[in-house]
Design a protein around this motif. Structure first.
Motif, PDB file in Angstrom:
ATOM      1  N   TYR A 237       0.832  -1.211   0.000  1.00 26.19           N
ATOM      2  CA  TYR A 237       0.000   0.000   0.000  1.00 26.19           C
ATOM      3  C   TYR A 237       0.863   1.256   0.000  1.00 26.19           C
ATOM      4  CZ  TYR A 237      -3.862   3.093   1.268  1.00 26.19           C
ATOM      5  OH  TYR A 237      -4.802   4.099   1.270  1.00 26.19           O
ATOM      6  N   ASN A 238       2.059   1.194   0.606  1.00 28.65           N
ATOM      7  CA  ASN A 238       2.934   2.360   0.662  1.00 28.65           C
ATOM      8  C   ASN A 238       3.841   2.480  -0.562  1.00 28.65           C
ATOM      9  OD1 ASN A 238       4.694   0.269   1.080  1.00 28.65           O
ATOM     10  ND2 ASN A 238       5.582   1.077   2.966  1.00 28.65           N
ATOM     11  N   GLY A 239       3.672   1.592  -1.563  1.00 28.86           N
ATOM     12  CA  GLY A 239       4.445   1.674  -2.805  1.00 28.86           C
ATOM     13  C   GLY A 239       5.654   0.778  -2.866  1.00 28.86           C
ATOM     14  N   GLN A 240       5.991   0.075  -1.776  1.00 31.64           N
ATOM     15  CA  GLN A 240       7.158  -0.803  -1.788  1.00 31.64           C
ATOM     16  C   GLN A 240       6.849  -2.122  -2.480  1.00 31.64           C
ATOM     17  OE1 GLN A 240       7.953  -0.471   2.619  1.00 31.64           O
ATOM     18  NE2 GLN A 240      10.082  -0.317   1.916  1.00 31.64           N
ATOM     19  N   MET A 241       7.917  -2.778  -2.952  1.00 28.40           N
ATOM     20  CA  MET A 241       7.836  -4.111  -3.521  1.00 28.40           C
ATOM     21  C   MET A 241       8.550  -5.089  -2.585  1.00 28.40           C
ATOM     22  SD  MET A 241       6.193  -4.065  -6.432  1.00 28.40           S
ATOM     23  CE  MET A 241       6.752  -5.534  -7.286  1.00 28.40           C
ATOM     24  N   ALA A 242       7.979  -6.284  -2.437  1.00 27.30           N
ATOM     25  CA  ALA A 242       8.579  -7.300  -1.569  1.00 27.30           C
ATOM     26  C   ALA A 242       8.374  -8.661  -2.199  1.00 27.30           C
ATOM     27  CB  ALA A 242       7.947  -7.258  -0.180  1.00 27.30           C
ATOM     28  N   TYR A 243       9.282  -9.597  -1.857  1.00 30.77           N
ATOM     29  CA  TYR A 243       9.076 -10.957  -2.337  1.00 30.77           C
ATOM     30  C   TYR A 243       9.327 -11.948  -1.209  1.00 30.77           C
ATOM     31  CZ  TYR A 243      13.907 -12.750  -2.855  1.00 30.77           C
ATOM     32  OH  TYR A 243      15.166 -13.231  -2.627  1.00 30.77           O
ATOM     33  N   TRP A 244       8.610 -13.082  -1.293  1.00 31.16           N
ATOM     34  CA  TRP A 244       8.644 -14.130  -0.268  1.00 31.16           C
ATOM     35  C   TRP A 244       9.116 -15.437  -0.888  1.00 31.16           C
ATOM     36  CZ3 TRP A 244       5.287 -10.179  -0.143  1.00 31.16           C
ATOM     37  CH2 TRP A 244       5.038  -9.541   1.077  1.00 31.16           C
ATOM     38  N   ASP A 245       9.769 -16.243  -0.088  1.00 32.22           N
ATOM     39  CA  ASP A 245      10.065 -17.637  -0.393  1.00 32.22           C
ATOM     40  C   ASP A 245       9.384 -18.459   0.688  1.00 32.22           C
ATOM     41  OD1 ASP A 245      11.103 -20.174  -0.855  1.00 32.22           O
ATOM     42  OD2 ASP A 245      13.028 -19.394  -1.560  1.00 32.22           O
ATOM     43  N   THR A 246       8.372 -19.238   0.302  1.00 35.56           N
ATOM     44  CA  THR A 246       7.575 -19.960   1.303  1.00 35.56           C
ATOM     45  C   THR A 246       8.412 -20.958   2.092  1.00 35.56           C
ATOM     46  OG1 THR A 246       6.940 -21.557  -0.410  1.00 35.56           O
ATOM     47  CG2 THR A 246       5.463 -19.691  -0.037  1.00 35.56           C
ATOM     48  N   ARG A 247       9.560 -21.354   1.561  1.00 35.78           N
ATOM     49  CA  ARG A 247      10.421 -22.281   2.296  1.00 35.78           C
ATOM     50  C   ARG A 247      11.148 -21.577   3.437  1.00 35.78           C
ATOM     51  NH1 ARG A 247      13.035 -24.059  -3.363  1.00 35.78           N
ATOM     52  NH2 ARG A 247      12.920 -21.793  -3.481  1.00 35.78           N
ATOM     53  N   LYS A 248      11.171 -20.242   3.426  1.00 35.76           N
ATOM     54  CA  LYS A 248      11.880 -19.490   4.452  1.00 35.76           C
ATOM     55  C   LYS A 248      10.947 -18.824   5.459  1.00 35.76           C
ATOM     56  CE  LYS A 248      15.754 -18.524   1.353  1.00 35.76           C
ATOM     57  NZ  LYS A 248      16.603 -17.475   0.714  1.00 35.76           N
ATOM     58  N   GLY A 249       9.635 -19.078   5.352  1.00 32.14           N
ATOM     59  CA  GLY A 249       8.706 -18.536   6.336  1.00 32.14           C
ATOM     60  C   GLY A 249       7.890 -17.390   5.793  1.00 32.14           C
ATOM     61  N   GLY A 250       7.196 -16.677   6.708  1.00 30.93           N
ATOM     62  CA  GLY A 250       6.249 -15.639   6.317  1.00 30.93           C
ATOM     63  C   GLY A 250       6.840 -14.258   6.192  1.00 30.93           C
ATOM     64  N   LEU A 251       8.080 -14.043   6.636  1.00 29.25           N
ATOM     65  CA  LEU A 251       8.703 -12.730   6.501  1.00 29.25           C
ATOM     66  C   LEU A 251       9.269 -12.560   5.097  1.00 29.25           C
ATOM     67  CD1 LEU A 251      10.563 -12.469   9.925  1.00 29.25           C
ATOM     68  CD2 LEU A 251       8.459 -11.304   9.238  1.00 29.25           C
ATOM     69  N   PRO A 252       9.207 -11.344   4.556  1.00 31.77           N
ATOM     70  CA  PRO A 252       9.737 -11.140   3.201  1.00 31.77           C
ATOM     71  C   PRO A 252      11.245 -11.334   3.163  1.00 31.77           C
ATOM     72  CG  PRO A 252       9.082  -9.049   4.177  1.00 31.77           C
ATOM     73  CD  PRO A 252       8.584 -10.117   5.096  1.00 31.77           C
ATOM     74  N   VAL A 253      11.733 -11.922   2.066  1.00 31.97           N
ATOM     75  CA  VAL A 253      13.178 -12.127   1.899  1.00 31.97           C
ATOM     76  C   VAL A 253      13.867 -10.792   1.672  1.00 31.97           C
ATOM     77  CG1 VAL A 253      14.929 -13.280   0.503  1.00 31.97           C
ATOM     78  CG2 VAL A 253      12.762 -14.429   0.971  1.00 31.97           C
TER      79      VAL A 253
END
Length: 606
Positions: A237-253
């Motif tokens: 919502y604030n304009g940032q981009m993030a990506y996740w790896d489900t093997r590493k948990g719920g926090l963004p990589v």
């Protein structure tokens, strides 16, 4: 009477596949009626002969022995190597190959095997044992069934304060998982107790999310990576981009830097077709399209300002609210804006102004959905204001087809992944409409009331049978539509293609006509402007003389018209009087003639 018809065939044609073709009927034998046979006909009275036939049945029982089943496995390893060589060692195997290739026996063996293989290849080329002789025969039509859909699952936002399900993304490999982005898009409606989390749901266990994604700001868009199902990219919502790896948990990589990100919510984030599978791009209402590589999210790799004046000014840019990318057209993408304009872009253009290829205007409000037809990529669907419109890339001035104006605002839409003429739309009153333009264009083929609150998002599975609808209160409803909507009908591709081409051609003709009318109007207005300029350049005395001259010309023309009318009136009177006199003189000249004839007739009697 013996009727014989001989069919002949050459010996060389025996054993060949039959090639059937249509040809007109031929009369082989014509038997003329014989009236003499009717005299020998004997009428027989009806005779009823009942016959009853019943087969004898017998019942047998057999007790078979129990079959014992045993599971066995085979461990296959690479063979053919000598005992002193380890197949896992590349150096040893390469050395052994070079040694064998130098031997004379190796060459003779390869030549011998080559002869055998050549014979097999030629045999396969001569006769294809897998050839389908009747491939043109189409499958039998499915039984007609009324359009319907049934709810198979309902997923609710687990938080007390409900948020909008802004985006849905199906798992690319297993359609049993669904990633849902949750955020509140209403201005200044975010409360302190509102959760920032989004979820990945397992449809077999919908009571609890499989994974909780914890971004720094609520997610507006969320997409699975089609090449790596463990990786997801999200726009915040604030304009940032993030990506996740489900093997590493719920926090963004990794999360993009605020100063290098968008300045408004990221409404669209899509993965690109690349060798690494790590590239994506995003669009926002700040008027920018940014390209990213998730291996380095500190800054975007490329930037495009959506300024249709092609000046590249951010203050003139149009806010992007939806993004479209077709993998089969890797250099092209499309952006739907808040102003109702669709911008067609080309990433491979040399300069930023050239990257904006063209625009399509047709909506009175934001374009909430923009998708290309999966079977005909030049045809795309837009959803905005109260209508859904179908466009062709070749006709830019107007859409080729559109739905009626609804009473409720439309919020989302998508094409069917299987049938080219079927698409789905959602409305503010909580209704899902399924349109089949080959069957009916005035009204939807199926309209379902999903919920009472507005529907906000829509996503169809790749098999085209299950559709997910997200609502304003965070409820995701999964529906299984009837087989008629997710099964390609007979000859549907050709019919849909013909329909799109026909409407595109019609729009081109109308565009040419409108262009011609605009040119005529422009030429007419330019001529009037030239006359007005000449008038403005005159002095007051010249203007007075010109007006006086025009006045006297009008008076002179009016006097001439009146004189002409009076002359015609007098000429008509004279002509009429002359005709009357001629008639009277003719009557007087005929009277004496009749009297002379009477005297001649009477004279012999005297």
């Amino acid at each position: 009477m013996e009727i014989v018809h001989v069919y002949t065939r050459r010996r060389s044609d025996f054993g060949r596949p039959c090639c059937f073709s249509d040809r007109p009927a031929e009369v082989c034998v014509d038997i003329q009626p014989d009236p003499s046979l009717a005299e020998a006909f004997v009428l027989r009275s009806p005779v009823d002969a009942p016959v009853q036939h019943g087969s004898d049945m017998s019942e047998h029982e057999v007790n078979t022995e129990r079959v014992e089943v045993e599971t066995r496995g085979v461990n296959h390893v690479e063979g053919g190597w000598p005992k002193d060589i380890n197949p896992q060692e590349l150096e040893q195997t390469a050395r052994f190959r070079k040694k064998v290739e130098k031997e004379e026996n190796y060459i003779n063996t390869v030549v011998h095997l080559g002869t055998l293989m050549e014979h097999c290849v030629r045999q396969n080329n001569a006769i294809d044992i897998y050839e389908e002789y009747f491939g043109e025969e189409e499958e039998a039509e499915l039984e007609d069934e009324s359009p319907s859909a049934k709810t198979i699952n309902v997923i609710r936002d687990p938080n007390v304060t409900k948020r909008t399900a802004t985006h849905l993304s199906w798992h690319p490999d297993r359609c049993k998982k669904l990633a849902v982005a949750y955020s509140s898009l209403e201005f200044q409606q975010n409360t302190e107790d509102m959760s920032l989390d989004s979820y990945i749901w397992d449809l077999e266990n919908p009571n609890k999310p499989e994974l909780v994604l914890k971004p720094s700001s609520p997610l507006v868009s969320l997409e699975y990576n089609p090449k790596d199902a463990h990786v997801l990219v999200g726009g915040c919502y604030n304009g940032q981009m993030a990506y996740w790896d489900t093997r590493k948990g719920g926090l963004p990589v990794e999360v993009s830097a605020v100063e290098a990100s968008h300045r408004d919510p990221v409404y669209g984030a899509i993965w690109l077709q690349s060798k690494t599978g790590t590239e994506c791009f995003s669009a926002s209402t700040d008027g920018q399209v940014l390209w990213w590589d998730i291996r380095k999210l500190s800054e975007p790799t490329e930037t495009l300002v959506l300024d249709i004046t092609r000046q590249g000014l951010l203050e003139n840019a149009l806010g992007a609210i939806t993004l479209e990318f077709e993998p089969t057209m890797p250099t092209k993408f499309m952006v739907g804006t808040e102003q109702g304009i669709v911008i067609a872009c080309n990433r491979k253009a040399k300069t930023p102004p050239e990257k904006i290829a063209g625009t399509y205007s047709g909506h009175h409000g934001p374009v909430y959905a923009l998708t290309r037809n999966p079977l005909y990529p030049k045809i795309f669907l837009t959803v905005g204001d109260w209508t859904a419109r179908i466009w062709s890339e070749e006709a830019k001035e107007s859409s080729i087809m559109w739905t009626k104006y609804h009473l409720s605002y439309l919020t989302a839409g998508c094409w069917s992944t299987v049938r080219p003429a079927v698409f789905f739309t959602t409305k503010m009153d909580g209704t899902l409409d399924v349109w089949d333009f080959l069957f009916k264009q005035n009204d939807p083929s199926l309209s379902l009331k999903i919920c009472d609150e507005p529907l906000s998002s829509l996503r169809l599975q790749d098999n085209g049978c299950i559709v997910g609808c997200g609502s304003k209160l965070g409820t995701v409803t999964l529906l299984e539509i009837s087989s008629g909507f997710c099964t390609l009908q007979r000859n549907e591709k050709n019919l849909a293609n013909a329909m799109f081409e026909r409407e595109t051609k019609r729009e081109k003709i109308l565009e040419a006509r409108h262009r011609e009318m605009r040119l005529k109007e422009r030429a007419r207005s330019e001529g009037q402007d030239a006359e007005a300029e000449e008038i403005l350049e005159e002095s007051p005395q010249e203007a007075l003389d010109r007006a006086q001259k025009e006045f006297f010309e009008v008076i002179e023309a009016e006097l001439q018209r009146r004189a002409r009318a009076e002359f015609q009136h007098l000429h008509g009177k004279v002509k009429k009087h002359a005709e009357e006199e001629a008639v009277v003189q003719g009557e007087e000249s005929e009277l004496p003639k009749y009297e002379e004839e009477d005297e001649e007739n009477v004279a012999p009697k005297e």
